[in-house]
Structures are given as C-alpha cells and as structure tokens.
Write an enzyme that holds these catalytic residues in place. Sequence first.
Site, PDB file in Angstrom:
ATOM      1  N   ASN A 236      72.253 -25.244  -7.100  1.00 27.03           N
ATOM      2  CA  ASN A 236      72.904 -24.288  -7.951  1.00 27.03           C
ATOM      3  C   ASN A 236      74.325 -24.300  -7.415  1.00 27.03           C
ATOM      4  O   ASN A 236      74.436 -23.553  -6.479  1.00 27.03           O
ATOM      5  CB  ASN A 236      72.137 -22.973  -8.065  1.00 27.03           C
ATOM      6  CG  ASN A 236      73.017 -21.849  -9.014  1.00 27.03           C
ATOM      7  OD1 ASN A 236      73.957 -22.395  -9.466  1.00 27.03           O
ATOM      8  ND2 ASN A 236      72.466 -20.710  -9.067  1.00 27.03           N
TER       9      ASN A 236
ATOM     10  N   LYS B 101      76.839 -22.775  -8.870  1.00 23.75           N
ATOM     11  CA  LYS B 101      77.573 -21.784  -9.532  1.00 23.75           C
ATOM     12  C   LYS B 101      79.036 -21.922  -9.841  1.00 23.75           C
ATOM     13  O   LYS B 101      79.078 -22.863 -10.441  1.00 23.75           O
ATOM     14  CB  LYS B 101      77.360 -20.994  -8.228  1.00 23.75           C
ATOM     15  CG  LYS B 101      75.775 -20.373  -7.884  1.00 23.75           C
ATOM     16  CD  LYS B 101      75.610 -19.179  -6.816  1.00 23.75           C
ATOM     17  CE  LYS B 101      74.199 -19.298  -6.282  1.00 23.75           C
ATOM     18  NZ  LYS B 101      74.085 -18.154  -5.277  1.00 23.75           N
TER      19      LYS B 101
ATOM     20  N   HIS C 130      68.888 -15.783 -13.473  1.00 24.40           N
ATOM     21  CA  HIS C 130      69.391 -15.889 -12.113  1.00 24.40           C
ATOM     22  C   HIS C 130      69.572 -14.503 -11.772  1.00 24.40           C
ATOM     23  O   HIS C 130      70.296 -13.802 -12.761  1.00 24.40           O
ATOM     24  CB  HIS C 130      70.570 -16.821 -11.858  1.00 24.40           C
ATOM     25  CG  HIS C 130      70.857 -16.839 -10.384  1.00 24.40           C
ATOM     26  ND1 HIS C 130      71.553 -16.107  -9.775  1.00 24.40           N
ATOM     27  CD2 HIS C 130      70.550 -17.901  -9.342  1.00 24.40           C
ATOM     28  CE1 HIS C 130      71.586 -16.252  -8.641  1.00 24.40           C
ATOM     29  NE2 HIS C 130      71.083 -17.685  -8.172  1.00 24.40           N
TER      30      HIS C 130
ATOM     31  N   GLU D 168      72.239 -13.233 -10.338  1.00 22.76           N
ATOM     32  CA  GLU D 168      73.493 -12.905 -10.507  1.00 22.76           C
ATOM     33  C   GLU D 168      73.850 -12.711 -11.835  1.00 22.76           C
ATOM     34  O   GLU D 168      74.727 -11.839 -12.318  1.00 22.76           O
ATOM     35  CB  GLU D 168      74.378 -14.015  -9.899  1.00 22.76           C
ATOM     36  CG  GLU D 168      74.427 -14.136  -8.461  1.00 22.76           C
ATOM     37  CD  GLU D 168      74.582 -15.398  -7.711  1.00 22.76           C
ATOM     38  OE1 GLU D 168      74.901 -16.515  -8.427  1.00 22.76           O
ATOM     39  OE2 GLU D 168      74.247 -15.445  -6.547  1.00 22.76           O
TER      40      GLU D 168
ATOM     41  N   GLU E 206      63.420 -16.104  -6.065  1.00 20.79           N
ATOM     42  CA  GLU E 206      64.516 -15.893  -5.219  1.00 20.79           C
ATOM     43  C   GLU E 206      64.770 -14.439  -4.803  1.00 20.79           C
ATOM     44  O   GLU E 206      65.526 -13.544  -5.796  1.00 20.79           O
ATOM     45  CB  GLU E 206      65.856 -16.312  -6.064  1.00 20.79           C
ATOM     46  CG  GLU E 206      65.798 -17.669  -6.319  1.00 20.79           C
ATOM     47  CD  GLU E 206      67.187 -18.484  -6.368  1.00 20.79           C
ATOM     48  OE1 GLU E 206      67.521 -19.424  -5.855  1.00 20.79           O
ATOM     49  OE2 GLU E 206      68.003 -17.526  -7.280  1.00 20.79           O
TER      50      GLU E 206
ATOM     51  N   GLY F 226      72.782 -15.611  -0.771  1.00 18.54           N
ATOM     52  CA  GLY F 226      74.187 -15.524  -0.365  1.00 18.54           C
ATOM     53  C   GLY F 226      74.337 -14.816   0.815  1.00 18.54           C
ATOM     54  O   GLY F 226      75.578 -14.570   1.164  1.00 18.54           O
TER      55      GLY F 226
ATOM     56  N   SER G  77      69.347 -18.548   0.827  1.00 19.46           N
ATOM     57  CA  SER G  77      69.863 -19.069   1.956  1.00 19.46           C
ATOM     58  C   SER G  77      69.008 -19.917   2.589  1.00 19.46           C
ATOM     59  O   SER G  77      68.885 -20.192   3.596  1.00 19.46           O
ATOM     60  CB  SER G  77      69.879 -17.989   2.849  1.00 19.46           C
ATOM     61  OG  SER G  77      70.906 -16.972   2.694  1.00 19.46           O
TER      62      SER G  77
HETATM   63  P1  13P Z   1      72.137 -19.542  -1.493  1.00 22.00           P
HETATM   64  O1  13P Z   1      71.522 -20.677  -1.146  1.00 22.00           O
HETATM   65  O2  13P Z   1      73.790 -19.560  -1.536  1.00 22.00           O
HETATM   66  O3  13P Z   1      71.577 -17.996  -0.965  1.00 22.00           O
HETATM   67  O4  13P Z   1      72.208 -19.050  -2.918  1.00 22.00           O
HETATM   68  C1  13P Z   1      70.624 -19.130  -3.856  1.00 22.00           C
HETATM   69  C2  13P Z   1      70.674 -19.079  -4.980  1.00 22.00           C
HETATM   70  O5  13P Z   1      71.150 -17.965  -5.665  1.00 22.00           O
HETATM   71  C3  13P Z   1      70.440 -20.322  -5.853  1.00 22.00           C
HETATM   72  O6  13P Z   1      70.056 -20.072  -7.106  1.00 22.00           O
END
Ligand code: 13P
Length: 255
Positions: free
Chosen positions: A13, A15, A98, A100, A170, A176, A216
């Site tokens: 992803n 982003k 997601h 976010e 997740e 993150g 992560s």
């Molecule tokens: P990270 O791997 O940066 O923690 O992000 C995970 C994520 O949000 C994948 O969709």
Amino acid sequence: MNKALRKAVIAGNWKMNNTPDETKALITEMKPLVKDADCDVVLCVPFVDLYAALEATAGSNIKIGAENCHWAEKGAFTGEVSAKMLAAVGVPYVIIGHSERRQYFGETDVTVHNRVRAALDAGLTVILCVGETLDQRKQNITMEIIAMQTKIALAGVSAEELKRIIIAYEPVWAIGTGETATAEQADEVNGGIRALIASLYSQADADAFVVQYGGSMNAKNAAELLAKEHVDGGLIGGASLNAADFATIVAAASK
Ligand code: 13P
C-alpha cells in the site's frame, strides 16, 4: 491445517508518496526481484499513478490496485473515482476501509459496505481492511469490533462474490508506528476472522479465504508472521516503498 489451500497475497500500500515517475522507477527496480514469487503480488497506488503503474507492470507478475473507490457508479461527487472507472482502466484490485480513511476521511462501516458493493459490481477484487484501535484492544473488544466491521462490510455479499474479497487485519495501533502485533496476536485475530467467515458462509469458503496481516510488517518480521496458520499474506505500507525489503517479504511468503 488448511494453509496449503490458500495462495498468499503480498500487497504493497504505497499510500500518498510517489509521483508517476517515481512509481515507474520503483516498479522497474522491484520487477526482477519479485518475478519468481510463488504468491500473488499486488501494488496499490494513488489514482494519478495507476496508468504509470499499469504500464510499468505490463507482462509481469505484479498486479495493480487502487487505494479507495466511491460507491456510486457516477454522479456529482467532486473529487471521487468510481469502481467502474477503475475497472475501465484495467485495475483489478482496490483497498477499501483502510483505517486512515476511517480516521481522517469520515469512512464508516456503512460507507465501507457501500464501496465494497460497488467494487464487486464493477468486477474488482477487494482488499477489505479491518482493525481495532489501542483503546478497543485494551477494553478487550477486539474481536467484537472486527466482527462488526466484517459483518457490515460483507452484508449481502454472496459466496461466489466472497472469492473476490481479501480481508487485511490491520490493528490501528500497529500502522506506521513500528509496533507490530506479535505473530500470535495476528494469528489469533486472523483465525477469528476465518471462523467468522465459516459461520457466515461455510467451512470450505473459510478454508479458501485469504486473510492478510498489516501493520509494520517488514523484511525482518515477515517470515515469522507469515509462518502462522491464519496469516495468508500481508498488506505492507512503509516497507513496500523499498524494493529490496518488499522483495524479502515476497520471498518469505513464497512457498
Ligand atoms: P505500515 O506497514 O507502514 O505500518 O502500514 C501498514 C498499512 O497501513 C498497510 O495498509
């Protein structure tokens, strides 16, 4: 017991990070590193990078996804992109729900459901994200939250359509942050999601169902997470922006 029935899916992803040129360059670097993967490899990129990504991956084993889509087929929704538009440009995958999007853009379980419906109707494969916050984990309601998110998102989805759904567990507190769920925590929740799918559909549907872990996941911890019975792949943020790290994760998922 049934892990062998499922092909792992490793999805990046990306982003909101890369321009089309940067997208092309990173894919060019990744392609030779993941070409022998014995798992499905997907890269999800921002809308404006989709063309560049599709072009750069043509003829390779990397599949492309978007990071969101709208629920309506068309209409007065300034700034939005429909699932039908994604299908029309040849995008096979889309991430929906997601954390976010839920946290910063007002996404709710109901809008997630509506987007899943639209994506399925457009013929896309959905990577549906679910996960609890740290507060919810502390309150011991992780599985209740995951079950609610999953049930609402999948309401009305047929067993046939379920074949085009992947769930990415997740935990919000692990995204993150550098803090990863332990392999045991990931396996426990992923196993709970599989049991829920078995109760909503059938054991055979659940055995074939791909449940990823995300939060992560990186080149160092991927092998341990992916070795777990119910961890059928990963949805990777930060580490998927580094070709070598992503390739290491893909290799760990390749049986
Ligand atoms: P990270 O791997 O940066 O923690 O992000 C995970 C994520 O949000 C994948 O969709």
